[in-house]
Write a protein that holds these residues in place. Structure first.
Motif, PDB file in Angstrom:
ATOM      1  N   GLU A  80     -14.170   4.003   5.915  1.00 42.41           N
ATOM      2  CA  GLU A  80     -13.136   3.350   6.347  1.00 42.41           C
ATOM      3  C   GLU A  80     -12.281   2.811   5.161  1.00 42.41           C
ATOM      4  N   LEU A  81     -12.191   3.498   4.140  1.00 46.05           N
ATOM      5  CA  LEU A  81     -11.482   2.791   3.023  1.00 46.05           C
ATOM      6  C   LEU A  81     -10.095   3.481   3.186  1.00 46.05           C
ATOM      7  N   ARG A  82      -8.789   2.929   2.671  1.00 46.12           N
ATOM      8  CA  ARG A  82      -7.667   3.322   2.967  1.00 46.12           C
ATOM      9  C   ARG A  82      -7.161   4.044   1.683  1.00 46.12           C
ATOM     10  N   PRO A  83      -6.809   5.286   1.604  1.00 48.77           N
ATOM     11  CA  PRO A  83      -6.163   5.887   0.298  1.00 48.77           C
ATOM     12  C   PRO A  83      -5.007   5.096  -0.132  1.00 48.77           C
ATOM     13  N   LEU A  84      -4.617   4.924  -1.574  1.00 46.47           N
ATOM     14  CA  LEU A  84      -3.474   4.325  -2.090  1.00 46.47           C
ATOM     15  C   LEU A  84      -2.245   4.882  -1.610  1.00 46.47           C
ATOM     16  N   GLU A  85      -2.407   6.254  -1.369  1.00 46.32           N
ATOM     17  CA  GLU A  85      -1.060   7.113  -1.305  1.00 46.32           C
ATOM     18  C   GLU A  85      -0.697   6.704   0.247  1.00 46.32           C
ATOM     19  N   GLU A  86      -1.370   5.979   1.222  1.00 43.98           N
ATOM     20  CA  GLU A  86      -0.842   5.586   2.488  1.00 43.98           C
ATOM     21  C   GLU A  86      -0.051   4.353   2.459  1.00 43.98           C
ATOM     22  N   MET A  87      -0.340   3.609   1.472  1.00 46.92           N
ATOM     23  CA  MET A  87       0.203   2.408   1.191  1.00 46.92           C
ATOM     24  C   MET A  87       1.946   2.586   1.335  1.00 46.92           C
ATOM     25  N   ALA A  88       2.497   1.711   1.752  1.00 53.21           N
ATOM     26  CA  ALA A  88       4.161   1.918   1.822  1.00 53.21           C
ATOM     27  C   ALA A  88       4.426   1.531   0.274  1.00 53.21           C
ATOM     28  N   ARG A  89       5.540   2.282   0.255  1.00 56.09           N
ATOM     29  CA  ARG A  89       6.422   2.376  -1.119  1.00 56.09           C
ATOM     30  C   ARG A  89       7.243   0.959  -1.337  1.00 56.09           C
ATOM     31  N   TYR A  90       7.069   0.622  -2.492  1.00 53.91           N
ATOM     32  CA  TYR A  90       8.028  -0.644  -2.654  1.00 53.91           C
ATOM     33  C   TYR A  90       8.044  -0.917  -4.007  1.00 53.91           C
ATOM     34  N   TYR A 119      -6.977   1.604  -1.989  1.00 53.09           N
ATOM     35  CA  TYR A 119      -6.330   0.318  -1.773  1.00 53.09           C
ATOM     36  C   TYR A 119      -7.258  -0.418  -0.966  1.00 53.09           C
ATOM     37  N   LEU A 120      -7.652  -1.815  -1.565  1.00 47.22           N
ATOM     38  CA  LEU A 120      -8.733  -2.505  -0.938  1.00 47.22           C
ATOM     39  C   LEU A 120      -8.125  -3.718  -0.649  1.00 47.22           C
ATOM     40  N   PRO A 121      -7.693  -4.207   0.613  1.00 53.56           N
ATOM     41  CA  PRO A 121      -7.165  -5.535   0.684  1.00 53.56           C
ATOM     42  C   PRO A 121      -8.113  -6.682   0.388  1.00 53.56           C
ATOM     43  N   TRP A 122      -7.717  -7.664  -0.010  1.00 55.57           N
ATOM     44  CA  TRP A 122      -8.442  -8.773  -0.374  1.00 55.57           C
ATOM     45  C   TRP A 122      -9.266  -9.136   0.670  1.00 55.57           C
TER      46      TRP A 122
END
Length: 114
Positions: free
Chosen positions: A104-114, A82-85
């Motif tokens: 430094e990239l953040r895996p999508l799996e680490e995003m909060a569930r919603y 997931y890449l924040p804008w």
């Protein structure tokens, strides 16, 4: 620029290394309200990038579905980020260029569930 112009576009990190392709765009409905009433405007919150191929995602790359099915999807897609804008340096005709490196990239799996 239209959102469909981003889908499939190559993504490179700040070192110029290709990390994958844009598979999806995350929108958030928290923009200004129209003068005549109605719903808040949408804004682009970030991009979902897959390592091996930009393809249509059905949620299995996240927290949805059986673990075996998610593992099969990940084996085909590779890493999913997931890449924040705000991490996007610029968008050219050839690629989306990031201000961050691959590490430094953040895996999508680490995003909060919603």
């Amino acid at each position: 620029m239209r959102l469909n112009e981003l889908l499939g576009r190559s993504v490179v990190d700040r070192h110029g290394e290709r990390i994958g392709g844009v598979a999806d765009v995350r929108l958030v409905q928290d923009g200004p309200l129209p003068a005549g009433g109605g719903q808040a405007a949408l804004r682009v919150d970030g991009l979902i990038v897959v390592e091996r191929r930009a393809t249509q995602l059905f949620g299995y790359e996240r927290h949805v579905g059986p673990a075996l099915l998610r593992a099969l999807v990940h084996s085909r897609l590779g890493e999913v980020w997931y890449l924040p804008w705000g991490d996007i340096e610029r968008i050219t005709d050839q690629a989306v260029e990031l201000s961050a490196g691959r590490a430094e990239l953040r895996p999508l799996e680490e995003m909060a569930r919603y």
